[in-house]
Design a protein around this motif. Structure first.
Motif, mmCIF file in Angstrom:
data_model
loop_
_atom_site.group_PDB
_atom_site.id
_atom_site.type_symbol
_atom_site.label_atom_id
_atom_site.label_comp_id
_atom_site.label_asym_id
_atom_site.label_seq_id
_atom_site.Cartn_x
_atom_site.Cartn_y
_atom_site.Cartn_z
ATOM 1 N N VAL A 1 0.852 -1.186 0.000
ATOM 2 C CA VAL A 1 0.000 0.000 0.000
ATOM 3 C C VAL A 1 0.889 1.238 0.000
ATOM 4 C CG1 VAL A 1 -1.723 1.315 1.308
ATOM 5 C CG2 VAL A 1 -1.826 -1.186 1.277
ATOM 6 N N ALA A 2 0.508 2.211 -0.803
ATOM 7 C CA ALA A 2 1.169 3.517 -0.792
ATOM 8 C C ALA A 2 0.082 4.566 -0.606
ATOM 9 C CB ALA A 2 1.926 3.755 -2.089
ATOM 10 N N GLU A 3 0.275 5.448 0.339
ATOM 11 C CA GLU A 3 -0.669 6.532 0.590
ATOM 12 C C GLU A 3 -0.013 7.829 0.148
ATOM 13 O OE1 GLU A 3 -2.873 4.580 4.473
ATOM 14 O OE2 GLU A 3 -1.284 6.043 4.800
ATOM 15 N N SER B 1 1.983 8.644 -10.855
ATOM 16 C CA SER B 1 2.347 8.075 -12.149
ATOM 17 C C SER B 1 3.440 7.021 -11.998
ATOM 18 C CB SER B 1 2.811 9.197 -13.083
ATOM 19 O OG SER B 1 3.276 8.672 -14.289
ATOM 20 N N ALA B 2 4.449 7.296 -11.188
ATOM 21 C CA ALA B 2 5.543 6.344 -10.981
ATOM 22 C C ALA B 2 5.032 5.063 -10.339
ATOM 23 C CB ALA B 2 6.629 6.982 -10.122
ATOM 24 N N LEU B 3 4.173 5.196 -9.341
ATOM 25 C CA LEU B 3 3.623 4.009 -8.689
ATOM 26 C C LEU B 3 2.782 3.185 -9.658
ATOM 27 C CD1 LEU B 3 2.758 5.506 -5.199
ATOM 28 C CD2 LEU B 3 4.471 3.735 -5.681
ATOM 29 N N VAL C 1 -5.065 6.253 -1.967
ATOM 30 C CA VAL C 1 -4.533 4.966 -1.534
ATOM 31 C C VAL C 1 -4.321 4.115 -2.775
ATOM 32 C CG1 VAL C 1 -4.932 2.892 -0.156
ATOM 33 C CG2 VAL C 1 -5.722 5.125 0.686
ATOM 34 N N MET C 2 -3.069 3.701 -2.963
ATOM 35 C CA MET C 2 -2.721 2.840 -4.098
ATOM 36 C C MET C 2 -2.240 1.502 -3.554
ATOM 37 S SD MET C 2 -0.956 5.507 -6.733
ATOM 38 C CE MET C 2 -1.226 4.439 -8.138
ATOM 39 N N MET C 3 -2.573 0.425 -4.269
ATOM 40 C CA MET C 3 -2.201 -0.903 -3.812
ATOM 41 C C MET C 3 -1.577 -1.704 -4.945
ATOM 42 S SD MET C 3 -5.522 -1.734 -1.424
ATOM 43 C CE MET C 3 -5.048 -3.412 -1.146
#
Length: 187
Positions: free
Chosen positions: A132-134, A144-146, A173-175
């Motif tokens: 997970v990245a918040e 964009s990079a994530l 929140v990206m997963m």
């Protein structure tokens, strides 16, 4: 989790970088790194990293099983900090959280991507299933990079977080599902 470190990598510019776990003795260099990060960028970080006592507490409480901090060094100067946070027990013990800060002079050169790739590889080896990245809304280059690394936007919480000045921001929140085979990512 420390297997394979330190690691030498070469950026798109030809600069040689060492990626390794942070050690207690890095506190002064890490504080100097965070002080070089522009104030407007530091506002988006969870902790006030301009305070030496914050960095000293990280150094004193190193527990690689809970938080794995990786630093990137060029000529004995820290130029990036990436962390993998995890819980050993409980209902999210299969989930890790990633965080990243890159020196302004090293952005757009592939270092952030390399650092997150190291966290992904380490998380896989540790048996984690989800990362997970918040990210605060408005950080388009980070989002964009994530996405290029296989993270997908799962949720947006509107006006959910406040920066260090008290201004409200959206939280994205990206997963990334680590059980799916990694796609080839061009650098």
């Amino acid at each position: 989790m420390l297997a394979g470190f330190p690691k030498q990598v070469t950026l798109q510019t030809g600069t040689s970088v060492t990626i390794r776990p942070m050690v207690k003795e890095d506190a002064e260099k890490l504080h100097a790194f965070f002080c070089r990060v522009p104030r407007e960028n530091r506002l988006f970080l969870r902790d006030d990293v301009s305070l030496r006592e914050v960095i000293d507490s990280w150094a004193e409480e190193l527990d690689y099983e809970k938080v794995l901090p990786l630093v990137a060094e060029v000529d004995d100067t820290i130029v990036a900090d990436a962390t993998l946070h995890r819980q050993k027990f409980g209902w999210t013990s299969h989930v890790g959280k990633v965080r990243l800060v890159v020196d302004v002079d090293y952005r757009g050169k592939g270092l952030g991507m390399l650092m997150v790739k190291e966290l992904i590889d380490t998380a896989r080896k540790a048996g984690l299933e989800i990362l997970v990245a918040e990210i605060m809304g408005g950080q388009a280059s980070s989002l964009s990079a994530l996405k290029r690394l296989g993270f997908e936007k799962e949720a947006v919480f509107y006006n959910y977080v406040k920066d260090q000045t008290g201004e409200e921001h959206d939280l994205v929140v990206m997963m990334k599902n680590l059980q799916i085979e990694p796609a080839m990512v061009p650098f």
